[in-house]
Enzyme design. Structure first.
Site, mmCIF file in Angstrom:
data_model
loop_
_atom_site.group_PDB
_atom_site.id
_atom_site.type_symbol
_atom_site.label_atom_id
_atom_site.label_comp_id
_atom_site.label_asym_id
_atom_site.label_seq_id
_atom_site.Cartn_x
_atom_site.Cartn_y
_atom_site.Cartn_z
ATOM 1 C CB ALA A 65 -0.886 -0.025 1.237
ATOM 2 N N GLY A 108 0.502 -4.949 0.961
ATOM 3 C CA GLY A 108 -0.695 -4.994 0.129
ATOM 4 C C GLY A 108 -0.439 -5.649 -1.227
ATOM 5 C CD GLU A 111 -2.263 -7.519 3.051
ATOM 6 O OE1 GLU A 111 -1.917 -6.359 2.710
ATOM 7 O OE2 GLU A 111 -2.787 -7.761 4.144
ATOM 8 C CD GLU A 131 1.659 -5.479 5.792
ATOM 9 O OE1 GLU A 131 2.451 -6.404 6.118
ATOM 10 O OE2 GLU A 131 0.857 -5.585 4.849
HETATM 11 C C1 HXC Z 1 5.072 4.379 -1.270
HETATM 12 C C2 HXC Z 1 6.963 3.418 -2.102
HETATM 13 C C3 HXC Z 1 6.613 2.167 -1.532
HETATM 14 C C4 HXC Z 1 5.372 2.085 -0.815
HETATM 15 C C5 HXC Z 1 8.508 1.928 -2.532
HETATM 16 N N1 HXC Z 1 8.150 3.219 -2.699
HETATM 17 N N2 HXC Z 1 7.582 1.257 -1.827
HETATM 18 N N3 HXC Z 1 6.199 4.491 -1.965
HETATM 19 N N4 HXC Z 1 4.657 3.207 -0.716
HETATM 20 N N5 HXC Z 1 4.921 0.953 -0.289
HETATM 21 C C6 HXC Z 1 8.874 4.263 -3.412
HETATM 22 C C7 HXC Z 1 10.081 4.734 -2.622
HETATM 23 O O1 HXC Z 1 9.700 5.687 -1.663
HETATM 24 C C8 HXC Z 1 10.926 5.331 -3.731
HETATM 25 O O2 HXC Z 1 10.399 6.614 -4.061
HETATM 26 C C9 HXC Z 1 10.648 4.429 -4.902
HETATM 27 O O3 HXC Z 1 9.408 3.751 -4.620
HETATM 28 C C10 HXC Z 1 11.725 3.358 -5.092
HETATM 29 O O4 HXC Z 1 11.872 2.680 -3.850
HETATM 30 P P1 HXC Z 1 13.310 2.434 -3.165
HETATM 31 O O5 HXC Z 1 13.029 2.176 -1.735
HETATM 32 O O6 HXC Z 1 14.259 3.532 -3.508
HETATM 33 O O7 HXC Z 1 13.774 1.100 -3.911
HETATM 34 P P2 HXC Z 1 14.734 -0.035 -3.379
HETATM 35 O O8 HXC Z 1 15.914 0.571 -2.639
HETATM 36 O O9 HXC Z 1 15.015 -0.908 -4.553
HETATM 37 O O10 HXC Z 1 13.881 -0.849 -2.285
HETATM 38 C C11 HXC Z 1 12.762 -1.563 -2.701
HETATM 39 C C12 HXC Z 1 11.899 -1.968 -1.451
HETATM 40 C C13 HXC Z 1 11.584 -0.684 -0.633
HETATM 41 C C14 HXC Z 1 12.674 -2.952 -0.581
HETATM 42 C C15 HXC Z 1 10.638 -2.626 -1.968
HETATM 43 O O11 HXC Z 1 11.087 0.323 -1.522
HETATM 44 C C16 HXC Z 1 10.581 -0.893 0.457
HETATM 45 O O12 HXC Z 1 10.912 -1.428 1.520
HETATM 46 N N6 HXC Z 1 9.334 -0.423 0.247
HETATM 47 C C17 HXC Z 1 8.293 -0.485 1.273
HETATM 48 C C18 HXC Z 1 7.765 -1.877 1.401
HETATM 49 C C19 HXC Z 1 6.680 -1.950 2.482
HETATM 50 O O13 HXC Z 1 6.934 -1.650 3.650
HETATM 51 N N7 HXC Z 1 5.455 -2.369 2.084
HETATM 52 C C20 HXC Z 1 4.331 -2.469 2.979
HETATM 53 C C21 HXC Z 1 3.530 -1.200 2.964
HETATM 54 S S1 HXC Z 1 2.215 -1.266 4.155
HETATM 55 P P3 HXC Z 1 11.343 7.915 -4.115
HETATM 56 O O14 HXC Z 1 10.376 9.031 -4.380
HETATM 57 O O15 HXC Z 1 12.057 7.996 -2.819
HETATM 58 O O16 HXC Z 1 12.269 7.630 -5.272
HETATM 59 C C22 HXC Z 1 0.996 -2.150 3.430
HETATM 60 C C23 HXC Z 1 -0.273 -2.289 4.235
HETATM 61 C C24 HXC Z 1 -1.321 -3.068 3.499
HETATM 62 O O17 HXC Z 1 1.116 -2.612 2.363
HETATM 63 C C25 HXC Z 1 -2.661 -2.984 4.156
HETATM 64 C C26 HXC Z 1 -3.523 -1.880 3.636
HETATM 65 C C27 HXC Z 1 -4.927 -1.854 4.157
#
Ligand code: HXC
Length: 257
Positions: A65, A108, A111, A131
């Site tokens: 998400a 997400g 999911e 998360e």
């Molecule tokens: C918003 C995101 C994002 C996310 C990545 N980006 N994941 N933006 N939401 N979930 C953005 C980064 O901010 C960055 O933008 C660009 O995408 C590239 O990401 P990087 O981190 O620079 O890439 P990398 O170093 O290759 O790392 C990849 C990654 C990392 C390991 C996947 O991006 C990461 O850990 N992302 C978050 C994963 C996460 O925690 N997901 C769960 C979310 S909570 P900029 O602008 O800085 O270039 C969830 C809840 C679900 O999903 C339930 C809902 C009801």
């Protein structure tokens, strides 16, 4: 309809939805939700489509998400809008939906893949529920569906630690149906979906409905449900055609009724 965050096309009888927010690794914001659900519902209603594939890019199916959209949200906003509940509409699509996952399928994203009927994974796929690292927990089914797919021990470890699972572990654990080389993922997903789309559509839809019932029913009720649906298939023109084609040693020409 013009979409901003996804690409939508048909390949033969397959509807293909490609998540397309490359700069955000296909993070799922409200627009993506609205558009994926609308595109899938449109394919469900389109008589020329027999199966649907949802995919992302080679680097990310979806990295979760959209954290930047979620960050300022308050409890009352999340509760009143029933935040992300509309993703459940995807599980009411009656035609088969296949997730073709390459790269990250996190939070997400994992999911969303699990809401599909089955997951084909590229060999570079990584699945996880990170998360907990953000101070929250899965909210689109991860705690429930992942547990049903891979069992309590692995699901608990993944949700509590945020550890990612690679494609081979995901296949071994029953999360994905098969692993294919990343460069062949889309082609293979379209091939599988295309094969399904050639069969009798009512039969395909009944198979999907019946397999899904196994998550909701006792074994005895599920077996009875299966048998009743099986009986009803003798009313299909496609059953007559399918069985006649076998006995006449020719290929079946299903008419989808
Ligand atoms: C918003 C995101 C994002 C996310 C990545 N980006 N994941 N933006 N939401 N979930 C953005 C980064 O901010 C960055 O933008 C660009 O995408 C590239 O990401 P990087 O981190 O620079 O890439 P990398 O170093 O290759 O790392 C990849 C990654 C990392 C390991 C996947 O991006 C990461 O850990 N992302 C978050 C994963 C996460 O925690 N997901 C769960 C979310 S909570 P900029 O602008 O800085 O270039 C969830 C809840 C679900 O999903 C339930 C809902 C009801």
């Amino acid at each position: 309809m013009a979409y901003e965050t996804i690409l939508v096309e048909t390949r033969g009888r397959v509807g293909l939805i490609t998540l397309n927010r490359p700069k955000a690794l296909n993070a799922l914001n409200s627009k993506v939700l609205e558009e994926v659900v609308a595109a899938a519902e449109a394919f469900d209603e389109n008589a020329k489509v027999g199966a649907i594939v949802i995919t992302g890019s080679e680097k990310a199916f979806a990295a979760g998400a959209d954290i930047k959209e979620m960050q300022p949200k308050t409890y009352i906003e999340a509760y009143m809008e029933d935040f992300f509940a509309d993703w459940e509409r995807l599980t009411r699509i009656r035609k088969p939906v296949i997730a073709a996952v390459a790269g990250y399928a996190l939070g997400g994203g994992c999911e969303l893949a699990m809401m599909c009927d089955f997951i084909l994974a590229a060999d570079n796929a990584k699945f996880g529920q990170p998360e907990i690292t953000l101070g929250v927990m899965p909210g689109m089914g991860g705690s429930q569906r992942l547990t049903r797919f891979v069992g309590k021990s692995k699901a608990m470890e993944m949700c509590l630690t945020g550890r990612m699972m690679d494609a081979l572990e995901a296949e071994r654990s029953g999360l994905v149906s098969r692993v294919v080389p990343a460069g062949e993922l889309i082609e293979e997903a379209l091939k599988v979906a295309g094969k399904i789309a050639e069969f009798s559509l009512p039969a395909v839809m009944m198979v999907k409905e019946t397999v899904n019932r196994s998550y909701e029913m006792t074994l005895a009720e599920g077996l009875r449900f299966e048998r009743r649906v099986f009986h009803s298939m003798f009313a299909l023109a496609d059953q007559k055609e399918g069985m006649a084609a076998f006995t006449e040693k020719r290929s079946a020409q299903f008419r989808n009724r």
